[in-house]
Enzyme design. Structure first.
Site, PDB file in Angstrom:
ATOM      1  N   THR A   1     -30.802  26.193 -31.948  1.00 49.21           N
ATOM      2  CA  THR A   1     -30.675  27.104 -33.092  1.00 49.21           C
ATOM      3  C   THR A   1     -30.185  26.364 -34.331  1.00 49.21           C
ATOM      4  O   THR A   1     -30.418  26.830 -35.446  1.00 49.21           O
ATOM      5  CB  THR A   1     -29.656  28.219 -32.772  1.00 49.21           C
ATOM      6  OG1 THR A   1     -28.472  27.599 -32.258  1.00 49.21           O
ATOM      7  CG2 THR A   1     -30.217  29.189 -31.741  1.00 49.21           C
ATOM      8  N   ASP A   2     -29.502  25.222 -34.142  1.00 49.03           N
ATOM      9  CA  ASP A   2     -28.852  24.595 -35.317  1.00 49.03           C
ATOM     10  C   ASP A   2     -29.874  24.174 -36.370  1.00 49.03           C
ATOM     11  O   ASP A   2     -29.699  24.429 -37.560  1.00 49.03           O
ATOM     12  CB  ASP A   2     -27.900  23.441 -34.924  1.00 49.03           C
ATOM     13  CG  ASP A   2     -28.524  22.308 -34.140  1.00 49.03           C
ATOM     14  OD1 ASP A   2     -29.714  22.413 -33.743  1.00 49.03           O
ATOM     15  OD2 ASP A   2     -27.832  21.296 -33.910  1.00 49.03           O
TER      16      ASP A   2
ATOM     17  N   GLU B   1     -28.584  27.544 -28.292  1.00 47.52           N
ATOM     18  CA  GLU B   1     -29.248  26.243 -28.099  1.00 47.52           C
ATOM     19  C   GLU B   1     -30.554  26.170 -28.885  1.00 47.52           C
ATOM     20  O   GLU B   1     -31.324  27.134 -28.905  1.00 47.52           O
ATOM     21  CB  GLU B   1     -29.514  26.065 -26.594  1.00 47.52           C
ATOM     22  CG  GLU B   1     -29.277  24.682 -26.098  1.00 47.52           C
ATOM     23  CD  GLU B   1     -27.808  24.260 -26.190  1.00 47.52           C
ATOM     24  OE1 GLU B   1     -27.454  23.600 -27.196  1.00 47.52           O
ATOM     25  OE2 GLU B   1     -27.038  24.591 -25.287  1.00 47.52           O
TER      26      GLU B   1
ATOM     27  N   GLU C   1     -27.135   9.540 -37.483  1.00 43.28           N
ATOM     28  CA  GLU C   1     -27.894   9.689 -36.239  1.00 43.28           C
ATOM     29  C   GLU C   1     -29.388   9.860 -36.542  1.00 43.28           C
ATOM     30  O   GLU C   1     -30.238   9.233 -35.925  1.00 43.28           O
ATOM     31  CB  GLU C   1     -27.368  10.892 -35.453  1.00 43.28           C
ATOM     32  CG  GLU C   1     -28.213  11.219 -34.244  1.00 43.28           C
ATOM     33  CD  GLU C   1     -27.436  11.384 -32.969  1.00 43.28           C
ATOM     34  OE1 GLU C   1     -26.207  11.239 -32.964  1.00 43.28           O
ATOM     35  OE2 GLU C   1     -28.087  11.651 -31.952  1.00 43.28           O
TER      36      GLU C   1
ATOM     37  N   ASP D   1     -23.698  18.838 -32.841  1.00 39.67           N
ATOM     38  CA  ASP D   1     -22.857  17.931 -32.055  1.00 39.67           C
ATOM     39  C   ASP D   1     -21.769  17.292 -32.921  1.00 39.67           C
ATOM     40  O   ASP D   1     -20.605  17.194 -32.517  1.00 39.67           O
ATOM     41  CB  ASP D   1     -23.716  16.823 -31.428  1.00 39.67           C
ATOM     42  CG  ASP D   1     -24.863  17.396 -30.613  1.00 39.67           C
ATOM     43  OD1 ASP D   1     -24.775  18.566 -30.215  1.00 39.67           O
ATOM     44  OD2 ASP D   1     -25.844  16.668 -30.404  1.00 39.67           O
TER      45      ASP D   1
ATOM     46  N   SER E   1     -23.240  14.718 -25.782  1.00 38.99           N
ATOM     47  CA  SER E   1     -23.067  14.214 -27.152  1.00 38.99           C
ATOM     48  C   SER E   1     -22.177  12.980 -27.233  1.00 38.99           C
ATOM     49  O   SER E   1     -21.283  12.892 -28.073  1.00 38.99           O
ATOM     50  CB  SER E   1     -22.514  15.299 -28.078  1.00 38.99           C
ATOM     51  OG  SER E   1     -23.455  16.300 -28.231  1.00 38.99           O
ATOM     52  N   SER E   2     -22.474  12.026 -26.371  1.00 37.74           N
ATOM     53  CA  SER E   2     -21.729  10.768 -26.447  1.00 37.74           C
ATOM     54  C   SER E   2     -22.012  10.076 -27.782  1.00 37.74           C
ATOM     55  O   SER E   2     -21.122   9.422 -28.342  1.00 37.74           O
ATOM     56  CB  SER E   2     -22.103   9.852 -25.286  1.00 37.74           C
ATOM     57  OG  SER E   2     -23.493   9.629 -25.272  1.00 37.74           O
TER      58      SER E   2
HETATM   59  C1  GLA Z   1     -29.054  18.285 -29.132  1.00 36.65           C
HETATM   60  C2  GLA Z   1     -28.973  18.087 -30.631  1.00 36.65           C
HETATM   61  C3  GLA Z   1     -28.307  19.277 -31.305  1.00 36.65           C
HETATM   62  C4  GLA Z   1     -28.939  20.589 -30.887  1.00 36.65           C
HETATM   63  C5  GLA Z   1     -29.080  20.640 -29.362  1.00 36.65           C
HETATM   64  C6  GLA Z   1     -29.828  21.848 -28.905  1.00 36.65           C
HETATM   65  O1  GLA Z   1     -27.778  18.293 -28.586  1.00 36.65           O
HETATM   66  O2  GLA Z   1     -28.236  16.932 -30.929  1.00 36.65           O
HETATM   67  O3  GLA Z   1     -28.364  19.130 -32.711  1.00 36.65           O
HETATM   68  O4  GLA Z   1     -30.171  20.791 -31.519  1.00 36.65           O
HETATM   69  O5  GLA Z   1     -29.732  19.496 -28.844  1.00 36.65           O
HETATM   70  O6  GLA Z   1     -29.098  22.995 -29.175  1.00 36.65           O
END
Ligand code: GLA
Length: 396
Positions: free
Chosen positions: A40-41, A38, A170, A182, A131-132
């Protein structure tokens, strides 16, 4: 949607009826939960999402007049119409901006897409951190890829491209400075698998993830605590990580290995930013936890996998400070009820927790969490189990 939105129609769509076209159809994309990895992306790190069985569908019919006309079952009686040429990043974010943004972003990337009638219906809970928004973007992108004959759904490279396009939509149109996890999950996940996502190299790996075969289940607990990514907290975390990476002379925190961590933390402490060391410690240890989690799952060692999930939550709570009382209570109650591991999932500040549980304990653990929330007179959370589902594509 605010009635002042510039996306609202200034054109009467009935003057330009949609073209009857056999390219019309239904496409859909899933929400996701992230098993581990989490925040980390956007640090070039690793994440491990699965696609949810919950999907958003987009019924799309191309138009020849360059107009985009959007309706949603969640907004009965509301129609948003905009000329594609008028969509720009200055359009403020609201639900239709996620749709318009995909058209804009595809065109920015050089793909010719027509106007369209888009009808949205979503079974992905909104505002729950599932992630809707990515599901909506990816359903629309999947539709446009097929309708415009782009062929991007045919292989993982094309799907990764669509995921990038949706992330740009987004970020730039909806104003949410999110990383790419997401959208990658919604585009690339496969049934029965988790997606190991390397956000530095872009390499994705399908990791078999069939908990039922081991008598286990993944329990999702929607805490109903309000969750928002555009409120500045997410952006602040992202900014701190970028600043820390530059202070350490690296492009992203992915370049800091666990072995380098003590020295990196010492350097950051000397620079006097009190938040940075803890944030960096989370990111570096979390990336290592993803590796360890994948190894544990591949070795059928779910005790270790569960412990890594709980360690991830502790790090997100104490070091990254993105948890909240509702998420913490869901996690501690699930663990007390016998879960092998539990953690918040997604951006945090509300939304959902997940727990790795024995199949036969899923109901009792869910009930224990509901009871704990009731004791504090908080709104009822909603527990449900999920299995890893498929990514975006044609059909519902
Ligand atoms: C949200 C963001 C993702 C990611 C997470 C945390 O979902 O959309 O890109 O950064 O938070 O891991």
């Amino acid at each position: 949607m605010a009635s002042t939105s510039p996306l609202r129609a200034s054109v009467n769509p009935t003057l330009h009826p949609a073209e009857p076209d056999n390219q019309a159809g239904v496409w859909s994309a899933p929400g996701r939960v992230n098993l581990i990895g989490e925040h980390t992306d956007y640090n070039g790190g690793l994440a491990l999402p699965i696609a949810l069985p919950h999907r958003t569908t987009a019924t799309v019919r191309p138009r020849t007049d360059g107009l985009l006309r959007v309706t949603s079952t969640a907004r009965p009686g509301e129609t948003v119409v905009v000329a594609l040429d008028d969509v720009s990043p200055t359009v403020p974010g609201d639900w239709a901006a996620y749709v318009a943004g995909v058209f804009w972003s595809l065109r920015q990337a050089g793909y010719a897409v027509p106007g369209a009638d888009v009808q949205v219906a979503s079974a992905v809970p909104v505002g729950a951190g599932l992630s809707s928004s990515a599901a909506l973007e990816c359903a629309v992108a999947a539709a446009l890829s097929d309708i415009a004959g782009l062929g991007l759904l045919d292989d993982d490279a094309g799907r990764a491209r669509l995921a990038q396009v949706c992330q740009v939509a987004e970020n730039d149109i909806a104003g949410a400075p999110t990383g790419g996890m997401d959208q990658a999950a919604a585009m690339l996940c496969r049934p029965g698998h988790a997606l190991r996502l390397d956000c530095r190299s872009g390499v994705t790996t399908q990791v078999p993830f069939d908990l039922a075969a081991h008598g286990l289940a993944l329990l999702v607990i929607d805490t109903k605590a309000p969750h928002a990514l555009v409120d500045g907290q997410y952006a602040a975390r992202r900014h701190t990580c970028q600043q820390a990476a530059s202070a350490l002379g690296v492009d992203t925190l992915r370049e800091v290995s666990p072995t380098d961590l003590p020295e990196a933390l010492g350097r950051l402490s000397r620079l006097g930013d009190s938040a940075a060391p803890a944030r960096v410690r989370h990111v570096v240890t979390e990336i290592a936890r993803v590796e360890a989690f994948v190894d544990a799952v591949q070795a059928d060692d779910f005790t270790t996998a569960g412990a890594l999930m709980t360690a991830s939550h502790d790090s997100l709570r104490a070091d990254y400070e993105v948890s909240c009382p509702e998420l913490d209570l869901a996690v501690t109650t699930a663990l007390r009820g016998g879960a092998l591991g539990a953690r918040m999932t997604g951006g945090g500040f509300g939304g959902c927790a997940i727990a790795l549980v024995q199949q036969e304990q899923a109901d009792s653990i869910g009930a224990a969490v509901v009871a704990a929330f009731r004791q504090r007179q908080w709104p009822d959370p909603v527990p449900f189990t999920v299995t890893a589902a498929r990514g975006a594509g044609r059909g519902c």
